[in-house]
Design a protein around this motif. Structure first.
Motif, PDB file in Angstrom:
ATOM      1  N   THR A  67       5.479   0.437   4.675  1.00 21.49           N
ATOM      2  CA  THR A  67       4.484  -0.549   4.808  1.00 21.49           C
ATOM      3  C   THR A  67       3.278  -0.616   4.044  1.00 21.49           C
ATOM      4  OG1 THR A  67       5.517  -0.342   7.100  1.00 21.49           O
ATOM      5  CG2 THR A  67       3.711  -1.963   6.729  1.00 21.49           C
ATOM      6  N   VAL A  68       3.010  -1.621   3.452  1.00 23.62           N
ATOM      7  CA  VAL A  68       1.855  -1.846   2.468  1.00 23.62           C
ATOM      8  C   VAL A  68       1.070  -2.892   3.185  1.00 23.62           C
ATOM      9  CG1 VAL A  68       1.064  -2.706   0.223  1.00 23.62           C
ATOM     10  CG2 VAL A  68       3.232  -1.451   0.727  1.00 23.62           C
ATOM     11  N   GLU A  69      -0.202  -2.636   3.506  1.00 23.84           N
ATOM     12  CA  GLU A  69      -1.252  -3.327   4.187  1.00 23.84           C
ATOM     13  C   GLU A  69      -2.570  -3.541   3.363  1.00 23.84           C
ATOM     14  OE1 GLU A  69      -3.411  -2.679   8.218  1.00 23.84           O
ATOM     15  OE2 GLU A  69      -1.313  -2.766   8.477  1.00 23.84           O
ATOM     16  N   LYS A  70      -3.019  -4.649   3.272  1.00 25.78           N
ATOM     17  CA  LYS A  70      -4.275  -4.965   2.674  1.00 25.78           C
ATOM     18  C   LYS A  70      -5.415  -4.886   3.809  1.00 25.78           C
ATOM     19  CE  LYS A  70      -7.085  -8.700   0.844  1.00 25.78           C
ATOM     20  NZ  LYS A  70      -7.059 -10.159   0.282  1.00 25.78           N
ATOM     21  N   THR A  71      -6.202  -3.941   3.507  1.00 24.06           N
ATOM     22  CA  THR A  71      -7.341  -3.886   4.531  1.00 24.06           C
ATOM     23  C   THR A  71      -8.965  -3.998   3.666  1.00 24.06           C
ATOM     24  OG1 THR A  71      -7.711  -1.469   3.935  1.00 24.06           O
ATOM     25  CG2 THR A  71      -6.281  -2.028   5.678  1.00 24.06           C
ATOM     26  N   LEU A  75      -6.009  -1.116  -0.362  1.00 29.32           N
ATOM     27  CA  LEU A  75      -4.425  -1.261  -0.168  1.00 29.32           C
ATOM     28  C   LEU A  75      -3.990   0.063   0.476  1.00 29.32           C
ATOM     29  CD1 LEU A  75      -2.273  -3.557  -0.498  1.00 29.32           C
ATOM     30  CD2 LEU A  75      -1.850  -2.226  -2.615  1.00 29.32           C
ATOM     31  N   TYR A  78       1.660   2.983   4.074  1.00 31.56           N
ATOM     32  CA  TYR A  78       2.228   3.938   5.138  1.00 31.56           C
ATOM     33  C   TYR A  78       3.271   4.321   4.821  1.00 31.56           C
ATOM     34  CZ  TYR A  78      -1.712   2.030   7.572  1.00 31.56           C
ATOM     35  OH  TYR A  78      -3.229   1.539   8.191  1.00 31.56           O
ATOM     36  N   HIS A 114      -0.456   8.278   5.070  1.00 32.45           N
ATOM     37  CA  HIS A 114      -0.669   6.913   4.420  1.00 32.45           C
ATOM     38  C   HIS A 114      -1.503   7.235   3.193  1.00 32.45           C
ATOM     39  CE1 HIS A 114      -4.380   7.671   6.900  1.00 32.45           C
ATOM     40  NE2 HIS A 114      -5.075   7.141   5.865  1.00 32.45           N
ATOM     41  N   GLU A 144       7.524  -4.128  -4.185  1.00 37.18           N
ATOM     42  CA  GLU A 144       6.893  -5.315  -3.192  1.00 37.18           C
ATOM     43  C   GLU A 144       6.003  -6.081  -4.236  1.00 37.18           C
ATOM     44  OE1 GLU A 144       3.882  -5.866   0.824  1.00 37.18           O
ATOM     45  OE2 GLU A 144       5.659  -4.235   0.452  1.00 37.18           O
ATOM     46  N   LEU A 146       2.702  -8.546  -3.822  1.00 34.91           N
ATOM     47  CA  LEU A 146       1.687  -8.760  -3.037  1.00 34.91           C
ATOM     48  C   LEU A 146       0.549  -9.618  -3.808  1.00 34.91           C
ATOM     49  CD1 LEU A 146       0.086  -7.741  -0.440  1.00 34.91           C
ATOM     50  CD2 LEU A 146      -0.752  -5.939  -1.943  1.00 34.91           C
ATOM     51  N   TYR A 148      -3.295 -10.110  -3.664  1.00 35.65           N
ATOM     52  CA  TYR A 148      -4.394  -9.608  -3.118  1.00 35.65           C
ATOM     53  C   TYR A 148      -5.693 -10.323  -3.161  1.00 35.65           C
ATOM     54  CZ  TYR A 148      -7.618  -5.467  -2.288  1.00 35.65           C
ATOM     55  OH  TYR A 148      -8.471  -4.945  -1.707  1.00 35.65           O
TER      56      TYR A 148
END
Length: 148
Positions: A67-71, A75, A78, A114, A144, A146, A148
């Motif tokens: 799982t790739v998540e932008k915070t 980046l 997980y 992560h 993936e 993405l 950004y």
């Protein structure tokens, strides 16, 4: 001096050919026009395509999807929690289609499940993310796209 239709046609051809040659010369010498291949050593990379397919399929079969998540920090990637993070190794490749100078590779070194890529390393826009990782001799891959 009177110009007949034959002279007009010849002048039109000369004007058209001059117009085309001007734009060919201008586009071939312009630094803004990028004529590079998509990646360096493109043909060598294509020879390993079947290995990439196998690694991607093994990730799907073993339910080892990432799982790739932008915070706010950057980046975060997980990894599956059932895997021991200290046994995971590999690389994360960030490919920027619009500028090859922004392409980067990160080694995977985990103590938790992560991996954080800091926000200061990423520029706004489209990124192609490829995570190639191994766990106990088994290869996995995640791709993936993405923004950004």
């Amino acid at each position: 001096m009177k110009i007949n239709w034959g002279t007009g046609i010849v002048l039109a051809f000369i004007g058209f050919i001059s117009f085309i040659l001007y734009f060919v010369f201008r586009m071939s010498t312009d630094d803004r026009a990028n004529h590079d291949l998509v990646t360096e050593e493109y043909y060598k990379k294509e020879l390993t395509y079947q290995q990439e397919l196998d690694a991607s399929n093994s990730a799907t079969e073993m339910n080892a999807n990432l799982t790739v998540e932008k915070t706010d920090e950057g980046l975060v990637i997980y990894f599956p929690e059932r895997f021991d993070p200290t046994k995971i190794s590999g690389t994360v490749s960030l490919y920027r289609p619009s500028n090859k100078h922004l392409d980067t590779n990160f080694p995977i070194s985990l103590s938790k499940t992560h991996l954080l890529i800091p926000d200061n390393r990423l520029v706004d826009g489209r990124w192609d993310i490829t995570v190639k990782w191994e766990y106990e001799g088994k290869s996995f891959m995640h791709k993936e796209k993405l923004t950004y």
